[in-house]
Enzyme design. Sequence first.
Site, PDB file in Angstrom:
ATOM      1  N   ASP A 106      -7.373   2.988  -3.107  1.00 55.62           N
ATOM      2  CA  ASP A 106      -8.118   2.998  -1.850  1.00 55.62           C
ATOM      3  C   ASP A 106      -8.381   4.447  -1.444  1.00 55.62           C
ATOM      4  OD1 ASP A 106      -9.203   2.598   0.646  1.00 55.62           O
ATOM      5  OD2 ASP A 106      -7.372   1.800   1.565  1.00 55.62           O
ATOM      6  N   LYS A 120      -3.140   5.040  -2.447  1.00 48.89           N
ATOM      7  CA  LYS A 120      -4.124   5.800  -1.688  1.00 48.89           C
ATOM      8  C   LYS A 120      -4.553   6.988  -2.538  1.00 48.89           C
ATOM      9  CE  LYS A 120      -4.160   3.599   2.241  1.00 48.89           C
ATOM     10  NZ  LYS A 120      -5.403   3.005   2.783  1.00 48.89           N
ATOM     11  N   LYS A 126     -10.251  -7.553   7.082  1.00 50.65           N
ATOM     12  CA  LYS A 126      -9.281  -7.191   8.117  1.00 50.65           C
ATOM     13  C   LYS A 126      -9.782  -7.809   9.416  1.00 50.65           C
ATOM     14  CE  LYS A 126      -7.653  -2.719   6.449  1.00 50.65           C
ATOM     15  NZ  LYS A 126      -8.000  -1.283   6.461  1.00 50.65           N
ATOM     16  N   LYS A 159      -1.086  -0.839  -4.379  1.00 55.31           N
ATOM     17  CA  LYS A 159      -2.322  -0.117  -4.023  1.00 55.31           C
ATOM     18  C   LYS A 159      -1.956   1.332  -3.766  1.00 55.31           C
ATOM     19  CE  LYS A 159      -4.866  -0.054   0.326  1.00 55.31           C
ATOM     20  NZ  LYS A 159      -5.658  -0.834   1.302  1.00 55.31           N
ATOM     21  N   GLU A 187     -11.419   0.817  -3.764  1.00 56.24           N
ATOM     22  CA  GLU A 187     -11.781   0.452  -2.395  1.00 56.24           C
ATOM     23  C   GLU A 187     -12.389   1.641  -1.649  1.00 56.24           C
ATOM     24  OE1 GLU A 187      -8.386  -1.093  -0.313  1.00 56.24           O
ATOM     25  OE2 GLU A 187      -9.453  -1.298   1.573  1.00 56.24           O
ATOM     26  N   GLY A 232      -4.401  -4.809   5.645  1.00 55.16           N
ATOM     27  CA  GLY A 232      -3.368  -4.625   6.661  1.00 55.16           C
ATOM     28  C   GLY A 232      -3.562  -3.299   7.351  1.00 55.16           C
ATOM     29  N   ASN A 292     -10.455   5.341   1.277  1.00 53.63           N
ATOM     30  CA  ASN A 292     -10.766   5.514   2.704  1.00 53.63           C
ATOM     31  C   ASN A 292     -11.900   6.516   2.927  1.00 53.63           C
ATOM     32  OD1 ASN A 292      -7.407   4.900   3.125  1.00 53.63           O
ATOM     33  ND2 ASN A 292      -8.874   3.771   4.361  1.00 53.63           N
ATOM     34  N   ASP A 325     -14.203  -1.971   2.635  1.00 58.01           N
ATOM     35  CA  ASP A 325     -13.344  -2.216   3.802  1.00 58.01           C
ATOM     36  C   ASP A 325     -14.062  -1.693   5.050  1.00 58.01           C
ATOM     37  OD1 ASP A 325     -11.418  -2.246   5.770  1.00 58.01           O
ATOM     38  OD2 ASP A 325     -10.104  -0.766   4.861  1.00 58.01           O
ATOM     39  N   SER A 351       0.852  -1.184   0.000  1.00 60.88           N
ATOM     40  CA  SER A 351       0.000   0.000   0.000  1.00 60.88           C
ATOM     41  C   SER A 351       0.892   1.240   0.000  1.00 60.88           C
ATOM     42  CB  SER A 351      -0.880  -0.036   1.258  1.00 60.88           C
ATOM     43  OG  SER A 351      -1.619   1.138   1.373  1.00 60.88           O
TER      44      SER A 351
HETATM   45  O1  NPG Z   1       0.083  -2.748   4.557  1.00 59.83           O
HETATM   46  O2  NPG Z   1      -0.489  -2.730   6.629  1.00 59.83           O
HETATM   47  C1  NPG Z   1      -0.491  -2.235   5.502  1.00 59.83           C
HETATM   48  C2  NPG Z   1      -1.240  -0.947   5.292  1.00 59.83           C
HETATM   49  C3  NPG Z   1      -2.373  -1.095   4.346  1.00 59.83           C
HETATM   50  O3  NPG Z   1      -3.280   0.891   3.471  1.00 59.83           O
HETATM   51  C4  NPG Z   1      -3.276   0.108   4.367  1.00 59.83           C
HETATM   52  N1  NPG Z   1      -4.046   0.231   5.438  1.00 59.83           N
HETATM   53  O4  NPG Z   1      -7.091   1.911   4.921  1.00 59.83           O
HETATM   54  O5  NPG Z   1      -6.489  -0.095   4.615  1.00 59.83           O
HETATM   55  C5  NPG Z   1      -6.267   1.029   5.041  1.00 59.83           C
HETATM   56  C6  NPG Z   1      -4.930   1.339   5.656  1.00 59.83           C
HETATM   57  C7  NPG Z   1      -4.941   1.669   7.113  1.00 59.83           C
HETATM   58  C8  NPG Z   1      -3.778   1.679   7.828  1.00 59.83           C
HETATM   59  C9  NPG Z   1      -6.086   1.989   7.793  1.00 59.83           C
HETATM   60  C10 NPG Z   1      -3.748   1.987   9.179  1.00 59.83           C
HETATM   61  C11 NPG Z   1      -6.048   2.283   9.147  1.00 59.83           C
HETATM   62  C12 NPG Z   1      -4.885   2.281   9.833  1.00 59.83           C
END
Ligand code: NPG
Length: 368
Positions: free
Chosen positions: A190, A165, A264, A163, A215, A292, A192, A240, A135
Amino acid sequence: MRIVGVDVHRCHLPLVRPFRTSFGSEYVKDVLLIEVRTADGFVGWGECVASPQPDYSYEFNDAVVLVLRDHLVPRVMGIDLRPEDVAQLLAPVRGHPMARGALELAILDAYLRSTGESLASYLGSVRSEVDCGVSVGIPDDDSLDTLMAEVAVYVDEGYRRIKLKIQPGWDVAPVRAVREQWPDMPLQVDANQAYDRHHLEHLAKLDDFGLLLIEQPFAEDDLFGHRLIAERMATPVCLDESVLSAANVEALIDYGACDIVNIKAGRVGGYLEAKAIHDLCLGLGVPVWCGGMLETGVGRAANIALASLAGFTLPGDTSASSRFFARDVTEPFVLHDGRITVPTGPGIGVTPIPQMLAELTVARTHLA
Ligand code: NPG
């Protein structure tokens, strides 16, 4: 098995580079590791995926410690239990899936150490290594050059999927740049929850880039919006933050709001609920992948075990430890040809290294 002791270790792990998403930047991983002890001398570890502040979710670390101390831990202390009982024992407490998932993982780890089985085997693993994606955050300087340089490092390291953001103002241009440079690289985005229904036509421009998925473009409760975008775009819609449980995933899919699921475990209340979501999706033919949350080796080990189940057909956010940390609490997970080996030792298969844990711990709270 009886739980006779629970401690929370709060650790600070500096990140090798800032991780910026549409909801903010992280420079240090501030994480709670849960240690449980059983009456017959076994120790289990769980990791909580909450952040120090309620940004990605309403849960946050200080609240997790309180809900564990006052409401969750007392329900599992001193009674004869198995991991499958934990969700039911905790059911009278509403919400707080990250807190309950961390406690359940620690109990599961202790239990599996007592039986000698690995978490992967217990969950129903079908492979010995998993394909890994990475990511890539939004560059702190908002520069495409910085993004391209970072992606190039990951491509060279062998990651099997990238991926990106995205957020309003940082979407079509970075996706186009990465796609032009790496035409064959599996690529996904992604958001969010950074967009709303007014952005539908703009987001539809991303259909030009052959993405694996988009996502969580909209707010977690905007199910109608996600259905609209699933109808509008050729790119599959992955959810997600909207994913809460197997029951809710069934509804999201049936409603037409979700084509692919990011599972997750730490966010849906634990690895048993995560497996239930996986089993449901496998039966429905809906692809899933393992998300993750910048886990230390404790959570990373468990995620890699989960990602080895049959339905995890897309590469996960299961990067090498070095993607985030120069020093981890466990032995680091290492990438080989874009894959990570699934741990086979009892329980999660790794344990915090006492010296690393001591160095990285900023507070320890004895809960029971
Ligand atoms: O590889 O652990 C990893 C990070 C992947 O982008 C990632 N996580 O929105 O999925 C998400 C984001 C995230 C990370 C969300 C930390 C919340 C806390």
